[in-house]
Scaffold this active site. Structure first.
Site, mmCIF file in Angstrom:
data_model
loop_
_atom_site.group_PDB
_atom_site.id
_atom_site.type_symbol
_atom_site.label_atom_id
_atom_site.label_comp_id
_atom_site.label_asym_id
_atom_site.label_seq_id
_atom_site.Cartn_x
_atom_site.Cartn_y
_atom_site.Cartn_z
ATOM 1 N N SER A 40 -11.428 -1.169 2.781
ATOM 2 C CA SER A 40 -10.778 -1.787 3.630
ATOM 3 C C SER A 40 -10.001 -0.726 4.431
ATOM 4 C CB SER A 40 -9.763 -2.990 3.261
ATOM 5 O OG SER A 40 -9.221 -3.292 3.926
ATOM 6 N N GLU A 59 -4.918 1.832 6.503
ATOM 7 C CA GLU A 59 -4.844 1.656 5.244
ATOM 8 C C GLU A 59 -5.650 2.689 4.467
ATOM 9 O OE1 GLU A 59 -6.727 -0.892 1.721
ATOM 10 O OE2 GLU A 59 -5.513 -2.305 3.084
ATOM 11 N N ARG A 98 0.774 -1.266 -0.041
ATOM 12 C CA ARG A 98 0.029 -0.064 -0.048
ATOM 13 C C ARG A 98 0.881 1.205 -0.070
ATOM 14 N NH1 ARG A 98 -2.453 -3.723 -1.447
ATOM 15 N NH2 ARG A 98 -4.247 -4.348 -0.577
#
Length: 298
Positions: free
Chosen positions: A222, A292, A172
């Site tokens: 998410s 995230e 990420r």
């Protein structure tokens, strides 16, 4: 900032003042931006970005606004949406897409031309620019595996090209997260395959996504990165946090890794839920959950 009127400075450009960002985010939360700009072409973007740099106006670029939370006080300065920069072109086994193109659309074009490598992104509700920015991934695939290069715009209005290696991809992560540069387009190297097999994989991923994820509610996707040796969703579920709610923001009862907007959530509600989840999981399992999702503003 108050001295500048971008609408007067750039007549004919699609610029709005003091608009609530909640109208444009997947979570449906977010306070106002001083200015929002939708460039219709690259020359407009270069001109406005260079002006903002010269005037020290803060610039925030948002893709499809799908993996972020914007605070209730909004964002200072200029917010840019690249939703008009959506060209998708093919050259044998490579696909080049504008930063504003939906990554879902890119996967469809690839499938139509019997090219494999992007099936994992078939249901991700983000833009190409956002996917490259955060090295998006799902179902074992990620941007870094197929990206060849990306064109970016510097704060001073210059265009340069990054190779895959220069983007320094990680989990990420990409180097663009710290440079202040704007992703303009990305080129992916794909491989030929049977179209029926490609479509079948895409349909399988989308079926699995629909069965497990709370797609019926607005959300930021998410929320947490995967902790080493664990799954964030399972840790949250095992902490009995599914259904935990502050205001209109709730830990999904369908997938614990998601926080959904039940109708009237605010950015503050989302942040409060995130902090409670982090504190609870840390206390119960001694595991630190790192967001995230990007959290912008106050």
């Amino acid at each position: 900032m108050q001295q500048v009127n971008l609408i007067q400075m750039f007549p004919g450009y699609d610029i709005k003042q003091n608009q609530a960002l909640s109208a444009y985010t997947n979570t449906r939360v977010g306070g106002p931006a001083d200015w929002i700009f939708w460039p219709k072409k690259l020359t407009e973007l270069k001109e406005v970005v260079r002006y903002a740099h010269d005037q020290t106006i803060p610039v925030t670029v948002l893709g499809n606004a799908s993996n972020l939370i914007i605070g209730d006080t909004g964002l200072t300065g200029l917010v840019i949406f690249l939703t008009n920069l959506t060209d998708i072109t093919l050259d044998t086994h490579t696909v080049t897409a504008g930063a504003g193109a939906a990554i879902i659309d890119v996967t469809q074009v690839a499938a139509e031309h019997s090219l494999t490598g992007l099936e994992w992104a078939a249901g991700i509700p983000g833009s190409v620019g956002g996917a490259v920015f955060m090295n998006a991934g799902a179902y074992g695939g990620q941007v870094a595996e197929s990206l060849v290069s990306a064109d970016v715009l510097t704060p001073t209005g210059e265009i340069k090209t990054y190779t895959n290696a220069e983007l320094d991809f990680g989990y990420r992560h990409s180097t663009v997260q710290t440079t202040g540069e704007i992703i303009l387009s990305a080129t992916f190297a794909l491989a030929p395959d049977e179209q029926t097999a490609i479509v079948a994989r895409m349909e399988d991923f989308n079926t699995r996504r629909a069965s497990k994820q709370p797609l019926e509610y607005p959300s930021c996707g998410s929320v947490f990165k995967r902790p080493e040796g664990h799954f964030a969703g399972k840790l949250i579920m095992d902490s009995d946090l599914q259904g935990y709610q502050v205001g209109g923001a709730q830990v999904s009862t369908k997938h614990a890794g998601f926080i959904v907007n039940k109708g009237d959530a605010t950015g503050s509600d989302y942040v409060a839920v995130i902090q409670h989840v982090q504190e609870t999981v840390q206390a119960k399992f001694d595991v630190a959950l790192e967001p995230e999702v990007r959290i912008l503003g106050k």
